[in-house]
Design a protein around this motif. Structure first.
Motif, PDB file in Angstrom:
ATOM      1  N   THR A 153      -2.696   2.365  10.887  1.00 52.04           N
ATOM      2  CA  THR A 153      -2.682   1.880  12.264  1.00 52.04           C
ATOM      3  C   THR A 153      -2.795   3.049  13.242  1.00 52.04           C
ATOM      4  O   THR A 153      -3.514   2.989  14.236  1.00 52.04           O
ATOM      5  CB  THR A 153      -1.401   1.080  12.542  1.00 52.04           C
ATOM      6  N   LEU A 154      -2.086   4.141  12.934  1.00 57.72           N
ATOM      7  CA  LEU A 154      -2.174   5.341  13.767  1.00 57.72           C
ATOM      8  C   LEU A 154      -3.593   5.897  13.766  1.00 57.72           C
ATOM      9  O   LEU A 154      -4.075   6.422  14.775  1.00 57.72           O
ATOM     10  CB  LEU A 154      -1.191   6.404  13.261  1.00 57.72           C
ATOM     11  N   SER A 155      -4.291   5.735  12.637  1.00 55.61           N
ATOM     12  CA  SER A 155      -5.661   6.245  12.537  1.00 55.61           C
ATOM     13  C   SER A 155      -6.604   5.591  13.541  1.00 55.61           C
ATOM     14  O   SER A 155      -7.636   6.155  13.905  1.00 55.61           O
ATOM     15  CB  SER A 155      -6.199   6.014  11.119  1.00 55.61           C
ATOM     16  N   LEU A 156      -6.271   4.377  13.977  1.00 55.40           N
ATOM     17  CA  LEU A 156      -7.140   3.692  14.938  1.00 55.40           C
ATOM     18  C   LEU A 156      -7.172   4.403  16.288  1.00 55.40           C
ATOM     19  O   LEU A 156      -8.082   4.183  17.082  1.00 55.40           O
ATOM     20  CB  LEU A 156      -6.676   2.242  15.124  1.00 55.40           C
ATOM     21  N   ALA A 157      -6.165   5.234  16.553  1.00 51.32           N
ATOM     22  CA  ALA A 157      -6.130   5.968  17.825  1.00 51.32           C
ATOM     23  C   ALA A 157      -6.876   7.292  17.744  1.00 51.32           C
ATOM     24  O   ALA A 157      -6.889   8.057  18.709  1.00 51.32           O
ATOM     25  CB  ALA A 157      -4.676   6.216  18.230  1.00 51.32           C
ATOM     26  N   ASP A 158      -7.488   7.579  16.620  1.00 49.74           N
ATOM     27  CA  ASP A 158      -8.206   8.834  16.412  1.00 49.74           C
ATOM     28  C   ASP A 158      -9.387   8.931  17.381  1.00 49.74           C
ATOM     29  O   ASP A 158     -10.238   8.042  17.447  1.00 49.74           O
ATOM     30  CB  ASP A 158      -8.689   8.879  14.962  1.00 49.74           C
ATOM     31  N   ASP A 159      -9.455  10.011  18.130  1.00 48.86           N
ATOM     32  CA  ASP A 159     -10.555  10.206  19.077  1.00 48.86           C
ATOM     33  C   ASP A 159     -11.908  10.206  18.372  1.00 48.86           C
ATOM     34  O   ASP A 159     -12.918   9.755  18.936  1.00 48.86           O
ATOM     35  CB  ASP A 159     -10.371  11.529  19.832  1.00 48.86           C
ATOM     36  N   ALA A 160     -11.936  10.706  17.136  1.00 44.21           N
ATOM     37  CA  ALA A 160     -13.204  10.759  16.397  1.00 44.21           C
ATOM     38  C   ALA A 160     -13.712   9.349  16.084  1.00 44.21           C
ATOM     39  O   ALA A 160     -14.916   9.096  16.130  1.00 44.21           O
ATOM     40  CB  ALA A 160     -13.021  11.551  15.106  1.00 44.21           C
ATOM     41  N   LEU A 161     -12.799   8.427  15.773  1.00 42.35           N
ATOM     42  CA  LEU A 161     -13.203   7.043  15.518  1.00 42.35           C
ATOM     43  C   LEU A 161     -13.755   6.406  16.787  1.00 42.35           C
ATOM     44  O   LEU A 161     -14.803   5.742  16.756  1.00 42.35           O
ATOM     45  CB  LEU A 161     -12.012   6.226  15.004  1.00 42.35           C
ATOM     46  N   ILE A 162     -13.083   6.611  17.893  1.00 49.61           N
ATOM     47  CA  ILE A 162     -13.544   6.032  19.160  1.00 49.61           C
ATOM     48  C   ILE A 162     -14.912   6.597  19.530  1.00 49.61           C
ATOM     49  O   ILE A 162     -15.812   5.868  19.959  1.00 49.61           O
ATOM     50  CB  ILE A 162     -12.505   6.295  20.264  1.00 49.61           C
ATOM     51  N   ALA A 163     -15.104   7.900  19.329  1.00 44.40           N
ATOM     52  CA  ALA A 163     -16.393   8.518  19.619  1.00 44.40           C
ATOM     53  C   ALA A 163     -17.481   7.955  18.702  1.00 44.40           C
ATOM     54  O   ALA A 163     -18.620   7.721  19.136  1.00 44.40           O
ATOM     55  CB  ALA A 163     -16.294  10.035  19.460  1.00 44.40           C
TER      56      ALA A 163
END
Length: 285
Positions: A229-239
Motif C-alpha cells: 500500500t505504501l508503494s502506491l505513493a511512490d513518485d516513480a509509479l505516479i510518474a
C-alpha cells in the motif's frame, strides 16, 4: 458457555470462532488465519475458498458469515501426469517448465504442480499453485519460484530433465483461458503493475498483451513487498502512470495489477487524482 452469535469456521486443519454476520475474509484475517486476498472487492479472486459444506467455491471477501462453515484452500481439481518438454533456468530463483499433458489451460489460468518424490505417495505430495503462461493450444508453460518451494522440491526442480514426469492438478468446473478476454482490453492502451514477487513475469505479460493490442505501454514493479500500500505513493509509479496517460491519446488507459494485498479502495485513492476510473483497473492474483 459459547456466545449464541459465535460460529465455528474450520479452514483446512484449523478452527476459528467467528461472529454471525461478520465478513468472512475480515474475520479470518483478524483471527490470524493465513488467507490470500487482493482487491477485497470481488474482482481478483485471490481470496477464493472452497465451501465443502455446500460444495461450492466462494469469494471470502464477498461472503457474510451466516452459519458454521467447513472450508478449504484447495478447490476441486483433477490430477494427471505431465511430461517435461523443456526446462529453462531463468535465474537463481526461477525455472520455466513446458509440460505436455491433458490440458486446455492458457494464459492466466491456475494450475498446481507437484514435484516427483521417492519418499511421498501421490496422496501425500504437496502441490504448488502456478499461473499458466502459454497461449491457447500450446503446451502448458509455468514458472517455479524458489521462494515458493521447499528446499527439497527446489533441488528436485533444478534436476528435472526432458521426459521426467510431474503431477499437475487442473481446476474443474471453471472456464479456461478467459483472463485477458474478460478484461475487454483488445486494442486498448495497457500497462501492467506488479508486486515485487511477480516482477519476473514482465516478458510473459508483454508477449501475451501484444497479441491483443499494439498499445502495451510498459510494466512497473512496486518497490516494497512488505508494505505494498505504501508503494502506491511512490513518485516513480505516479510518474510512470502520468507518462502512460500522456501516450495513451484519447484511449482510456487500462491498468492490470498482478499481485495481492492492495485493496480496490487503496487503488482508488491513487487513481482519482489521475482521473483514472476504477473500472479501468483489473486485478490478477
Amino acid at each position: 458457555m459459547m456466545d449464541s452469535q459465535a460460529l465455528t469456521i474450520e479452514l483446512d486443519d484449523e478452527q476459528f470462532e467467528a461472529v454471525l454476520g461478520d465478513n468472512l475474509l475480515s474475520s479470518l484475517l483478524s483471527l490470524g488465519a493465513d488467507v490470500r486476498y487482493g482487491c477485497r472487492a470481488g474482482a481478483c479472486g485471490a481470496c477464493r475458498l472452497y465451501d465443502a459444506s455446500n460444495c461450492e467455491s466462494i469469494l471470502s471477501c464477498q461472503t457474510k458469515i451466516t452459519s458454521s462453515m467447513l472450508l478449504t484452500r484447495q478447490t476441486p481439481a483433477e490430477s494427471s501426469s505431465f511430461s517435461v518438454l523443456s526446462h529453462v533456468y531463468l535465474d537463481d530463483t526461477s525455472i520455466e517448465l513446458a509440460l505436455l499433458g491433458p490440458s486446455d489451460e492458457s494464459f492466466g489460468d491456475r494450475v498446481s504442480v507437484s514435484l516427483p518424490s521417492q519418499e511421498l505417495s501421490k496422496e501425500q505430495a504437496y502441490f504448488y499453485e502456478c499461473m499458466a503462461l502459454n497461449p491457447a493450444g500450446a503446451p502448458l508453460k509455468i514458472v517455479l519460484q524458489k521462494n515458493q518451494l521447499s528446499d527439497e522440491d527446489w533441488l528436485q526442480a533444478l534436476g528435472l530433465i526432458a521426459g521426467d514426469k510431474v503431477e499437475v492438478q487442473l481446476s474443474t468446473g471453471v472456464r479456461k483461458g478467459r483472463l485477458l478476454y474478460e478484461m475487454d482490453i483488445a486494442d486498448a492502451t495497457v500497462v501492467v503493475i506488479s508486486s515485487p514477487d511477480n516482477a519476473m513475469f514482465e516478458e510473459y505479460w508483454r508477449e501475451s498483451l501484444l497479441d491483443l493490442t499494439p498499445s502495451f505501454l510498459g510494466h512497473f514493479t512496486l518497490f516494497d513487498n512488505n508494505d505494498l500500500t505504501l508503494s502506491l505513493a511512490d513518485d516513480a509509479l505516479i510518474a510512470f502512470l502520468q507518462e502512460a496517460l500522456a501516450n495513451s491519446g484519447n484511449t482510456p488507459l487500462q491498468l492490470i495489477y498482478h499481485g495481492q494485498n492492495v485493496s480496490a479502495k487503496d487503488w482508488a485513492m491513487l487513481l482519482r487524482p489521475l482521473r483514472i476510473h476504477p473500472n479501468q483497473l483489473h486485478f490478477v492474483r
